[in-house]
Write a protein that holds these residues in place. Structure first.
Motif, PDB file in Angstrom:
ATOM      1  N   PRO A  96      -2.929  -4.013  -9.540  1.00 41.00           N
ATOM      2  CA  PRO A  96      -1.469  -3.706  -9.693  1.00 41.00           C
ATOM      3  C   PRO A  96      -1.379  -3.652 -11.314  1.00 41.00           C
ATOM      4  CG  PRO A  96      -1.763  -6.135  -9.238  1.00 41.00           C
ATOM      5  CD  PRO A  96      -3.029  -5.468  -9.062  1.00 41.00           C
ATOM      6  N   THR A  99       4.652  -1.801 -11.908  1.00 39.51           N
ATOM      7  CA  THR A  99       5.323  -1.194 -10.609  1.00 39.51           C
ATOM      8  C   THR A  99       4.670  -0.846  -9.586  1.00 39.51           C
ATOM      9  OG1 THR A  99       5.937   0.926 -11.684  1.00 39.51           O
ATOM     10  CG2 THR A  99       7.425  -0.882 -12.255  1.00 39.51           C
ATOM     11  N   ALA A 107      -0.541   7.762  -2.751  1.00 31.22           N
ATOM     12  CA  ALA A 107       0.330   7.948  -1.512  1.00 31.22           C
ATOM     13  C   ALA A 107       1.543   8.786  -1.766  1.00 31.22           C
ATOM     14  CB  ALA A 107       0.676   6.447  -1.096  1.00 31.22           C
ATOM     15  N   ASN A 319       8.601  -8.400 -13.362  1.00 32.51           N
ATOM     16  CA  ASN A 319       8.434  -8.660 -12.124  1.00 32.51           C
ATOM     17  C   ASN A 319       8.842 -10.341 -11.712  1.00 32.51           C
ATOM     18  OD1 ASN A 319       7.428  -9.557  -9.475  1.00 32.51           O
ATOM     19  ND2 ASN A 319       6.418  -7.531  -9.275  1.00 32.51           N
ATOM     20  N   MET A 350      -5.098  -7.849   0.411  1.00 34.40           N
ATOM     21  CA  MET A 350      -4.169  -6.898   0.901  1.00 34.40           C
ATOM     22  C   MET A 350      -2.832  -6.915  -0.046  1.00 34.40           C
ATOM     23  SD  MET A 350      -2.948  -6.621   4.803  1.00 34.40           S
ATOM     24  CE  MET A 350      -2.590  -8.140   4.571  1.00 34.40           C
ATOM     25  N   LEU A 353      -1.952 -10.340  -6.282  1.00 37.86           N
ATOM     26  CA  LEU A 353      -1.063 -10.569  -7.449  1.00 37.86           C
ATOM     27  C   LEU A 353      -1.800 -10.122  -8.766  1.00 37.86           C
ATOM     28  CD1 LEU A 353       1.083 -13.924  -6.451  1.00 37.86           C
ATOM     29  CD2 LEU A 353       1.451 -11.423  -5.764  1.00 37.86           C
TER      30      LEU A 353
ATOM     31  N   SER B  11       3.125  -9.314 -10.058  1.00 42.52           N
ATOM     32  CA  SER B  11       2.693  -9.010  -8.682  1.00 42.52           C
ATOM     33  C   SER B  11       2.894  -7.578  -8.346  1.00 42.52           C
ATOM     34  CB  SER B  11       3.621  -9.802  -7.638  1.00 42.52           C
ATOM     35  OG  SER B  11       5.004  -9.324  -7.634  1.00 42.52           O
ATOM     36  N   PRO B  12       2.228  -6.792  -7.453  1.00 38.96           N
ATOM     37  CA  PRO B  12       2.576  -5.571  -7.381  1.00 38.96           C
ATOM     38  C   PRO B  12       3.898  -5.362  -6.529  1.00 38.96           C
ATOM     39  CG  PRO B  12       1.074  -6.549  -5.614  1.00 38.96           C
ATOM     40  CD  PRO B  12       1.415  -7.468  -6.536  1.00 38.96           C
ATOM     41  N   LEU B  13       4.415  -4.249  -6.759  1.00 36.04           N
ATOM     42  CA  LEU B  13       5.744  -3.777  -6.057  1.00 36.04           C
ATOM     43  C   LEU B  13       5.579  -2.840  -4.922  1.00 36.04           C
ATOM     44  CD1 LEU B  13       8.097  -3.636  -9.072  1.00 36.04           C
ATOM     45  CD2 LEU B  13       7.732  -5.537  -7.563  1.00 36.04           C
ATOM     46  N   PHE B  14       4.375  -2.680  -4.389  1.00 35.07           N
ATOM     47  CA  PHE B  14       4.305  -1.821  -3.159  1.00 35.07           C
ATOM     48  C   PHE B  14       4.225  -2.506  -1.949  1.00 35.07           C
ATOM     49  CE2 PHE B  14       0.098  -3.068  -5.131  1.00 35.07           C
ATOM     50  CZ  PHE B  14      -0.804  -3.620  -4.421  1.00 35.07           C
ATOM     51  N   SER B  17       6.236   1.318   1.379  1.00 32.51           N
ATOM     52  CA  SER B  17       6.991   2.211   2.060  1.00 32.51           C
ATOM     53  C   SER B  17       6.703   3.420   2.239  1.00 32.51           C
ATOM     54  CB  SER B  17       8.092   2.266   0.892  1.00 32.51           C
ATOM     55  OG  SER B  17       7.794   2.986  -0.178  1.00 32.51           O
ATOM     56  N   VAL B  18       5.162   3.540   1.938  1.00 31.70           N
ATOM     57  CA  VAL B  18       4.760   4.961   2.311  1.00 31.70           C
ATOM     58  C   VAL B  18       3.246   4.729   2.927  1.00 31.70           C
ATOM     59  CG1 VAL B  18       5.966   6.384   0.758  1.00 31.70           C
ATOM     60  CG2 VAL B  18       3.778   5.619  -0.017  1.00 31.70           C
ATOM     61  N   ILE B  19       2.751   5.507   3.638  1.00 31.20           N
ATOM     62  CA  ILE B  19       1.432   5.323   4.049  1.00 31.20           C
ATOM     63  C   ILE B  19       0.361   5.617   2.998  1.00 31.20           C
ATOM     64  CG2 ILE B  19      -0.247   6.091   5.596  1.00 31.20           C
ATOM     65  CD1 ILE B  19       1.987   4.523   6.856  1.00 31.20           C
ATOM     66  N   GLN B  20      -0.645   4.729   2.987  1.00 33.41           N
ATOM     67  CA  GLN B  20      -1.757   4.921   1.937  1.00 33.41           C
ATOM     68  C   GLN B  20      -3.000   4.951   2.829  1.00 33.41           C
ATOM     69  OE1 GLN B  20      -2.157   1.211  -0.571  1.00 33.41           O
ATOM     70  NE2 GLN B  20      -0.047   1.426  -1.101  1.00 33.41           N
ATOM     71  N   MET B  21      -4.063   5.535   2.245  1.00 32.08           N
ATOM     72  CA  MET B  21      -5.200   5.735   2.838  1.00 32.08           C
ATOM     73  C   MET B  21      -5.772   4.572   3.371  1.00 32.08           C
ATOM     74  SD  MET B  21      -6.049   9.132   2.470  1.00 32.08           S
ATOM     75  CE  MET B  21      -7.646   9.074   3.221  1.00 32.08           C
ATOM     76  N   ARG B  28      -7.348  -4.470   7.709  1.00 39.82           N
ATOM     77  CA  ARG B  28      -6.319  -5.276   7.657  1.00 39.82           C
ATOM     78  C   ARG B  28      -5.000  -4.633   7.569  1.00 39.82           C
ATOM     79  NH1 ARG B  28      -6.030  -9.449  10.377  1.00 39.82           N
ATOM     80  NH2 ARG B  28      -7.955 -10.458   9.221  1.00 39.82           N
ATOM     81  N   GLU B  32      -1.750  -4.553  10.479  1.00 35.45           N
ATOM     82  CA  GLU B  32      -0.434  -4.820  10.061  1.00 35.45           C
ATOM     83  C   GLU B  32       0.554  -3.602  10.457  1.00 35.45           C
ATOM     84  OE1 GLU B  32       0.302  -5.419   5.798  1.00 35.45           O
ATOM     85  OE2 GLU B  32       0.204  -7.406   5.972  1.00 35.45           O
ATOM     86  N   TYR B 280     -19.494  -3.618   6.946  1.00 33.87           N
ATOM     87  CA  TYR B 280     -18.366  -2.883   6.906  1.00 33.87           C
ATOM     88  C   TYR B 280     -18.480  -1.538   7.088  1.00 33.87           C
ATOM     89  CZ  TYR B 280     -16.280  -7.261   5.336  1.00 33.87           C
ATOM     90  OH  TYR B 280     -15.797  -8.540   5.293  1.00 33.87           O
ATOM     91  N   SER B 342     -10.007  -5.357   3.622  1.00 33.69           N
ATOM     92  CA  SER B 342      -8.365  -5.054   3.278  1.00 33.69           C
ATOM     93  C   SER B 342      -8.104  -3.816   2.699  1.00 33.69           C
ATOM     94  CB  SER B 342      -7.909  -6.218   2.613  1.00 33.69           C
ATOM     95  OG  SER B 342      -8.847  -6.923   1.772  1.00 33.69           O
ATOM     96  N   LEU B 346     -15.729  -0.054  -1.538  1.00 33.00           N
ATOM     97  CA  LEU B 346     -15.825   0.684  -2.774  1.00 33.00           C
ATOM     98  C   LEU B 346     -17.288   0.454  -3.530  1.00 33.00           C
ATOM     99  CD1 LEU B 346     -12.468  -0.040  -4.321  1.00 33.00           C
ATOM    100  CD2 LEU B 346     -13.179   2.209  -3.009  1.00 33.00           C
TER     101      LEU B 346
END
Lengths: 385, 350
Positions: A96, A99, A107, A319, A350, A353, B11-14, B17-21, B28, B32, B280, B342, B346
């Motif tokens: 992360p 933003t 994406a 944040n 998934m 943080l 924390s991430p803000l994602f 809202s869009v599909i990721q690979m 996981r 979802e 995996y 998840s 890589l």
């Protein structure tokens, strides 16, 4: 595969565990520096094979984890430069930024590509002469030579559409910072011991040799054992640490002598020195440390993406969940990942943080992955036969 | 030690809202996404049963198995296979996992403007050959051409139907504690083959995809009267994701012994070099069979008589402990959890 299997030998691991137990007269804390070592330890449950009182402390050796957020933001910005192709190693994609992460940028339409070698970025630049190719270079001394080679070749080929964001960092300076005075301060009260000995990362030393570690062992009065990554390597490295401690010694020993030469890889060192110079660098959550990073030398500045494009972040850390993640405490061995209140709750691979939950070398990811969130491994298990 | 300046991380803000690979990698995130989408389809039969295909009763003597799958693999050709071959085998295998023999397939092509006709013919020939080997007919189809940026893309959707004996119920809900967990062959070859073609990593001899039909293997088990409780081909997400999925949908625990899992020396070598975990890695010709406790040996014997099951191996047992969780016993007497992936797996960087 025989070569690998020898270093995973079950009997040898058991024998070494016993030898460690017999050699130890009092509780010890040993830090393994590299995230690769942390993963081997947690994956194979080696910590559970060690005698009571011998604690392994996970160190800062995860390149992805220590990359500061400003660099992630710069990479995301570079990806949004018109016509740019941002190349990086897969692990960086999900770390992360302020933003978003690079996967989200991808994406949303940015051309972000996962590559396996810096030279791949170079061939992408050759194949796309009208587009700017930016390589987000992350890693320790181990990856520095390949990055240096990519820049060196770009210069000799006269490639003008290739540049790098350097987040390359060096191990000895950060170890010195973490361990210099009284050892690692414990955030949990009740223990006044710091780190008693260090398992140094074998692959870093394969490149750089042992010279700097001799200085480090001397100035910190700390046993340092350069150690490999397989179970037998780690158990032997731990035994060597314990033996030094019991004998009141503090010197550099090389457990990983099948790979690490005392002087390291001089050809690799030369290319790194040709292209890069040591510079002050930021470490995620650990602040800035002098001479702990690598930046391009004067003759190669045309390949510095941060000079070529306006990549400085506008704002940082806005944040609301800021403060939950305790990556800094994990990276310095002050807490084990499950002791973080966000571990496996707000913070999962998934929805990470912090970077240690993302990286395949991150301590949090190791505990989440192999322990299902438990500190002491999964105790409940039925017989398999 | 010098004080840690701050021990925080934003924390991430994602919130996606869009599909990721990674939504498509079988791990996981995909689960979802499905949990979010399936309730939007109120007509969906058996929403809670995640299976490779649907079973539709059509009469007293026969049930119909029905499935569909889209194939978007890049590159189109890789050692041991191509998009056409897996478009046939993938759908045939989804039907096989329901206990069905594939009767007929459809073939829908989505082709980008600029795509080479010769390449298309090559893919069609490969589909025809795979269909012949699998003993299935391609009976209907569709062709669409779309604007293309790169002009190099081809996507294939195949749907398939097959007949199942109504006496056969192969579903996660039949999994019970004590059941044997069997894998039909060595894992990871398909993923490594595609990865090598994708990134110009070459191996000598080449590691080839395991893409093949599994119908004969499943039918052999059925004909031998083995009480099969569940079958799943270990495709995207690999063996580990497959077993976690079965653990979660059955409410049982899966206990597996790592050294019993067959992995070829070559695949192991690649995994060592790149830092990948073979459990995996995707397979296209490998299934997990969960059979009744006392039938492990007889199931293995039957499977090993069929080409697709020559390397079949008992790898563990279903347990009532750690419900919903896959645990793996390693070589040193210690055990670890194996979660669903998840994101994409890589290669390590140092």
């Amino acid at each position: 595969m025989r070569f690998v299997d020898d270093f995973r030998d079950e009997e040898l691991v058991a024998t070494l565990a016993l030898a460690i137990k017999h050699a130890m007269s009092k509780p010890r804390r040993i830090m393994e520096v590299c995230g690769g070592q942390t993963h081997t330890i947690v994956k194979h449950g080696l910590d559970q094979l060690l005698p009571y009182g011998l604690e392994l402390v996970h160190g800062p050796g995860c390149p992805v984890c220590v990359t500061p957020i400003e660099k992630i933001d710069a990479a995301i910005k570079a990806a949004s430069v018109d016509g740019a192709i941002l190349c990086t190693f897969g692990d960086m994609m999900r770390v992360p930024g302020t933003t978003q992460d690079l996967l989200t940028a991808k994406a949303h339409g940015a051309d972000v590509r996962t590559i396996y070698s810096p030279l791949e970025a170079l061939s992408i630049a050759r194949d796309n002469p009208v587009r700017e190719v930016v390589f987000f270079a992350v890693g320790f001394e181990t990856t520095a030579p390949a990055n240096a080679m990519a820049v060196y070749r770009a210069k000799s080929e006269g490639l003008r559409n290739f540049s790098i964001i350097s987040a390359l960092v060096l191990v000895p300076p950060i170890l010195h910072k973490l361990l210099d005075t009284a050892g690692v301060e414990r955030v949990d009260a009740g223990s006044d011991r710091g780190v008693d000995a260090v398992l140094a990362a074998g692959h870093v030393c394969a490149v750089m040799g042992l010279k700097e570690y001799h200085r480090l062992a001397e100035s910190l009065r700390l046993p340092i054992v350069v150690t490999g990554f397989e179970p037998v390597d780690l158990m032997q490295g731990i035994l060597m640490c314990v033996q030094q401690l019991e004998a009141h010694q503090y010197r550099v020993e090389n457990q990983y002598s099948r790979v690490v030469l005392p002087h390291g890889n001089t050809i690799a060192q030369r290319i790194v020195t040709e292209v890069f110079a040591a510079t002050e660098a930021g470490w995620r959550d650990l602040g800035r440390v002098s001479a702990s990073g690598l930046s391009l030398r004067d003759g190669y500045l045309e390949f510095d993406a941060e000079l070529k494009f306006p990549l400085t972040a506008d704002s940082l850390c806005s944040n609301h969940q800021r403060g939950l993640c305790r990556a800094g405490a994990v990276l310095t061995g002050q807490i084990k990942p499950p002791q973080c209140s966000a571990f496996a709750k707000e913070c999962t691979p998934m929805h990470p943080l912090g970077a240690p939950m993302v990286s395949s070398e991150g301590a949090c990811a190791a505990y989440f992955h192999y322990r299902g969130g438990q500190v002491d491994g999964a105790s409940q298990f039925s017989d398999l036969s | 030690m010098a004080p840690v300046s701050s021990q925080i991380c934003p924390s991430p803000l994602f919130a996606s809202s869009v599909i990721q690979m990674a939504h498509g990698s079988g791990g996981r995130l995909m689960h979802e996404l499905l949990a979010r989408l399936l309730p939007l389809l109120p007509g969906t039969v058996h929403q809670n049963v995640r299976h490779d295909g649907a079973i539709i009763p059509v009469g007293p003597w026969e049930n119909l198995a029905f499935t569909t799958d889209s194939y978007v693999v890049r590159p189109l050709f890789f050692p041991g296979g191509d998009i056409g071959k897996i478009a046939v085998n993938g759908t045939v295998n989804d039907l096989a996992m329901c206990g069905a023999q594939a009767k007929a397939l459809s073939c829908s092509l989505i082709i980008e403007e600029g795509f080479s006709v010769a390449t298309l013919e090559r893919v069609m020939a490969s589909m025809a050959e795979a269909a012949r080997v699998a003993g299935v007919d391609i009976v209907t189809g569709d062709t669409k051409v779309i604007d293309g940026g790169s002009g190099g893309n081809l996507f294939i959707n195949t749907a398939g139907i097959g007949a199942v004996n109504p006496g056969i119920t192969i579903t996660p809900s039949r999994i019970v504690s004590g059941d044997a967990i069997i894998i039909s062959g060595d894992i990871g070859r398909h993923a490594v083959a595609v990865m090598s073609a994708r990134s110009d990593l070459t191996f000598n001899p080449p590691i080839e995809s395991d893409s093949m039909p599994l119908t004969a293997l499943v039918q052999a088990l059925i004909q031998a009267g083995i009480p099969i409780h569940c079958l799943r081909d270990a495709t995207r997400g690999g063996l580990a994701s497959t077993l976690v999925e079965l653990a979660e949908s059955s409410g049982c625990g899966m206990a597996v012994v790592e050294k019993e899992i067959p992995v070829s020396t070559q695949v192991r070598g690649v995994c060592e070099i790149l830092g990948l975990d073979p459990v995996y890695l995707a397979n296209e010709g490998c299934l997990v069979a969960i059979v009744a406790a006392d039938f492990a040996e007889s199931a293995l014997k039957v499977m090993r008589t069929v080409a697709a099951g020559e390397r079949a191996q008992l790898i563990g047992r279903v347990t009532s402990q750690h419900p919903g969780v896959l645990m793996m016993a390693g070589p040193y007497g210690t055990k670890r959890t194996v979660p669903m992936l998840s994101g994409d797996q890589l290669p390590r960087i140092c």
